[in-house]
Design a protein around this motif. Structure first.
Motif, PDB file in Angstrom:
ATOM      1  N   ASN A 287       0.910  -1.076  -0.066  1.00  0.00           N
ATOM      2  CA  ASN A 287       0.089   0.062  -0.051  1.00  0.00           C
ATOM      3  C   ASN A 287       0.980   1.290  -0.006  1.00  0.00           C
ATOM      4  OD1 ASN A 287       0.534  -0.168   3.332  1.00  0.00           O
ATOM      5  ND2 ASN A 287      -0.507   1.583   2.809  1.00  0.00           N
ATOM      6  N   PHE A 289       0.495   5.569   0.906  1.00  0.00           N
ATOM      7  CA  PHE A 289      -0.412   6.527   1.240  1.00  0.00           C
ATOM      8  C   PHE A 289       0.667   7.961   1.155  1.00  0.00           C
ATOM      9  CE2 PHE A 289      -2.571   3.775   4.453  1.00  0.00           C
ATOM     10  CZ  PHE A 289      -3.619   3.491   3.328  1.00  0.00           C
ATOM     11  N   ASN A 307      -3.798   7.522  -2.427  1.00  0.00           N
ATOM     12  CA  ASN A 307      -4.039   6.480  -1.527  1.00  0.00           C
ATOM     13  C   ASN A 307      -4.591   4.958  -2.527  1.00  0.00           C
ATOM     14  OD1 ASN A 307      -4.797   7.688   1.153  1.00  0.00           O
ATOM     15  ND2 ASN A 307      -6.070   8.912  -0.098  1.00  0.00           N
ATOM     16  N   GLY A 322      -8.077   3.003   6.361  1.00  0.00           N
ATOM     17  CA  GLY A 322      -8.986   3.068   5.175  1.00  0.00           C
ATOM     18  C   GLY A 322      -9.379   1.428   5.221  1.00  0.00           C
ATOM     19  N   GLU A 325     -13.039   1.234   4.546  1.00  0.00           N
ATOM     20  CA  GLU A 325     -13.473   2.157   3.382  1.00  0.00           C
ATOM     21  C   GLU A 325     -13.998   1.400   1.948  1.00  0.00           C
ATOM     22  OE1 GLU A 325     -13.806   5.449   3.293  1.00  0.00           O
ATOM     23  OE2 GLU A 325     -12.802   5.626   5.012  1.00  0.00           O
ATOM     24  N   LEU A 328     -10.776   3.574  -2.175  1.00  0.00           N
ATOM     25  CA  LEU A 328      -9.571   4.489  -1.942  1.00  0.00           C
ATOM     26  C   LEU A 328      -9.546   5.667  -3.120  1.00  0.00           C
ATOM     27  CD1 LEU A 328      -7.015   1.797  -0.687  1.00  0.00           C
ATOM     28  CD2 LEU A 328      -8.415   3.390   0.611  1.00  0.00           C
TER      29      LEU A 328
END
Length: 738
Positions: A287, A289, A307, A322, A325, A328
């Motif tokens: 990931n 960010f 993101n 997240g 969510e 993203l």
């Protein structure tokens, strides 16, 4: 030898010369002072000097200030020849950094830069405390504490023992490197030794940032198994740092992680991410960010918010931000602000990471994931003219958007222009008017658009949409000595042509979530985008009531409804309405006391008066025991809209959810919380999530226990628990686990 003076006097010693000034007698002839770098400001109730030995003896409220350091004592002797000060009786030394030392006696030399102090108690600059049998200070400002005790905790007369403290045979303060070292140290909690170490060190209280290892964290999950996260902080500069945080797990080996931050002169930048290799699938998972903001000049601002996750389950597996969510969203933008002008150029991309959507409707999940958009560019320019003599002004908006759906190859390019004339007016009777006339022009080029009739369209299309409206308000005010009430009827009339949206040729990319509520019912354009125009003429009417005062506190209510002159209205059709009248929408807010804060929003069916939507949020009680309640109910609806294939699946599913939490502040330091999120639909899953925490926090210690249970719709996470425990010692750091 001079006789002992009983008058209060002040001495200023400059480079070895003695200047004596009576504070209340006339000035006396004194020798011309010799100007040198070092100065001593000296005052006392009684002073005498031996001219042969050059020893000054002073008593009673003795106060010496030298190079920023203040020495106070009941009695001192000052050997001017050897520059040695000996103090006794209620000795206190205040250093330039705010540190205060209290002692029975002290001997200082070399401009008070070194010496020995006995039976010392210190209050440091951050209000931490340190005591020792003896302190020795060297000329390089290093301090050595023998048989010392350190604690940041407060103490009181009834309980002089701090909550926790460090006892050591020797404590060394390295002034140059701002470090504190302990030899043969015990960490004690409530006078009970819990940990021994032959050597320990940490930065002194003046250090805000320092490169080094941070306390590790322990955790255990079904995916990672037992794991240990190490953290190394690299202080690159005063405005730049890097945190290296690899996670060593029993089931998945190493998860690499890190965070880079930098403060710029005109902005800031933050990059954060993790990377791992799944042992079972051998796939790379990661990931990213990233956030950044930079002020290019006085008008232009650049920003980004990126993101991204390699797959939908990754954030949940690692409990990263997240994880709950649905999408993203990544955004990059340039914005310009100047007086009445605003301009922006933006780009958007999306990543679908929803669990519930996949569980409820896998085909809808796959369709949305397959057709997720990329927007580049999205450009907007807004200009508001100067106000004319009659109070009117013009507003001009230019917009352009390009939307690409890579996999299904649908592309939409739009250019829009809205020119409006606005006139606010208040009549002599207190009536408030606002007149608006606007023309919206759109030009589209669409490639491979499949409409609701499964027809494909490629080509250019344009439209022009005029609209005019007037808003009328008349507030009535009733005021007393203790309260004020305001009743305000409101009428908004809008005139616009029917139809003309050309939905068979123009995709709906930015006006999907059409919801009639208390925030938009009085607007001329109730869509949140450009792709759909709010066609048809209508009248909206409602009223506001509010009360302010000592008895009712602050209370307000709003309710409104719309009448459509034609049933062929795009916004009404998007809601599934086939009537001239809309539903009733409104809100109620009440805060009669500091112990109650209540907010209620609703939408009532126009025919049977059933609630289609209601939302309640309330906080009740004082800090010692308070409760928070949130209830949301959304009635499901049938798939009968022209653009239904592009609407969110959640719009069709009934939702009833109750969230409750209780927080009790048992004492000054102890707090207990508990919460539950409950599904109340006919096919109820029961509790979706519940948990609680116990927190102890005072000025030097924090302890947090957390427990949560998640009943996720994703089978991999159903009935999963999360535990965490955090233990923090002020100034030393702490250890956390989950």
């Amino acid at each position: 030898m001079l006789s002992k003076k009983m008058l209060k006097r002040m001495l200023v010693i400059v480079g070895g010369s003695l200047l004596l000034f009576p504070l209340w007698t006339a000035a006396q002839n004194t020798p011309e002072p010799v100007r040198r770098r070092s100065q001593i400001h000296f005052s006392a109730d009684q002073v005498e000097e031996n001219s042969q030995t050059k020893v000054i003896t002073a008593g009673g409220n003795v106060n010496i200030i030298r190079e920023g350091t203040t020495l106070k004592a009941d009695k001192i002797t000052y050997d001017r020849a050897r520059d040695i000060i000996t103090a006794s009786g209620n000795v206190s030394i205040i250093q330039p950094d705010g540190t205060t030392m209290f002692a029975d006696s002290a001997q200082l030399e070399d401009k008070m830069s070194k010496g020995t102090i006995r039976e010392v108690k210190m209050i440091l600059a951050d209000e931490s405390r340190l005591a020792a049998r003896r302190i020795k200070q060297s000329p390089n400002k290093n301090k050595y504490f023998f048989y010392g005790v350190y604690s940041p905790c407060d103490v009181c007369k009834d309980n002089p023992s701090p909550l926790w403290q460090i006892k050591a045979r020797k404590i060394t303060h390295d002034a140059a490197n701002q470090d504190v070292y302990y030899r043969d140290a015990f960490i004690q909690i409530k006078d009970i030794p819990v940990f021994y170490t032959p050597f320990m060190s940490h930065p002194d209280p003046t250090v805000k940032r320092r490169s080094g290892f941070l306390p590790p964290s322990l955790r255990s999950t079904s995916y990672l198994g037992s794991s240990l996260q190490l953290r190394y902080f690299w202080n690159i500069s005063d405005h730049e740092d890097f945190l290296f945080s690899p996670l060593l797990s029993a089931e998945q080996d190493v998860v690499w992680g890190g965070r880079y931050r930098k403060m710029l002169y005109n902005g800031d930048l933050s990059l954060e991410g993790t990377f791992m290799k799944d042992k079972d699938t051998h796939e790379s998972r990661y990931n990213i960010f990233a956030k950044g903001r930079y002020e290019i000049d006085d008008f232009w601002l650049a920003s980004m918010d990126i993101n991204y996750a390699s797959d939908g389950a990754y954030l949940k597996d690692l409990s990263l931000p997240g994880k709950t969510e649905t999408w993203l969203t990544s955004r990059a933008a340039f914005e310009r602000f100047e007086n009445r002008d605003y301009a922006s150029i933006e780009a958007y991309s999306y990543k679908l990471v929803s669990y519930s959507l996949r569980e409820y409707h896998i085909s809808e999940f796959e369709r949305r994931d397959y057709s997720k958009p990329y927007i580049l560019p999205l450009a907007t320019y807004e200009h508001i003219s100067d106000i004319a003599d009659n109070g009117s002004y013009f507003k001009n908006t230019l917009g352009m958007a390009s939307v690409y759906r890579e996999r299904d190859e649908t592309k939409t390019q739009r250019a829009s222009m809205i020119n409006s004339w606005n006139l606010p007016y208040t009549s002599p009777f207190g009536e408030k008017y606002k007149f608006v006339a606007s023309v919206k022009s759109d030009a589209y080029y669409v490639d491979k658009y499949i409409n609701s009739n499964d027809e494909s369209y490629t080509g250019a299309v344009g439209r022009v949409f005029p609209q005019a409206g007037v808003e009328w308000r008349l507030p009535f005010v009733k005021a007393t000595d203790t309260s004020r009430q305001i009743i305000e009827p409101i009428i908004v009339a809008a005139v616009a042509p029917d139809g003309g949206n050309k939905i068979n040729k123009i995709p709906n990319e930015d006006s999907l979530n059409a919801q009639l509520d208390d925030t938009n019912i009085l607007n001329l354009d109730r869509y949140n985008g450009y792709d759909r125009n709010d066609t048809g003429s209508r009248i909206s009417y409602g009223f506001n009531w509010s009360s302010y005062g000592n008895i009712m506190g602050r209370t307000s209510m709003f309710i409104a409804q719309s009448y459509y002159f034609s049933e062929d209205q795009s916004f009404a059709q998007s809601l599934g309405d086939n009537s001239h009248l809309s539903d009733y929408v409104g809100r109620v807010y009440a805060a009669p006391t500091s112990y109650l804060d209540f907010n209620y929003r609703f939408r009532i069916d126009r025919t049977n008066y059933q609630l289609k939507y209601n939302e309640i949020n309330a906080r009740i009680g004082p800090d010692i025991l308070s409760a928070y309640v949130s209830f949301t109910s959304i009635k499901g609806r049938k798939d009968n809209r022209p653009d239904s294939s592009l609407y969110f699946f959640d719009d069709y599913r009934e939702r009833k959810e109750l969230y409750t939490s209780v927080e009790a502040k048992i004492s000054r330091d102890w707090t207990v919380t508990a919460y539950n999120r409950q599904d109340l639909t006919k096919k109820s899953q029961g509790s979706l999530e519940h948990g609680g925490s116990i927190i102890y926090e005072d000025e030097c210690f924090k302890l947090v226990f957390d427990v949560h249970k998640y009943n996720s719709t994703d089978p991999d996470y159903k009935d999963s628990y999360e535990y965490s425990a955090t233990f923090l010692l002020k100034t030393l750091g702490g250890i956390g686990s989950n």
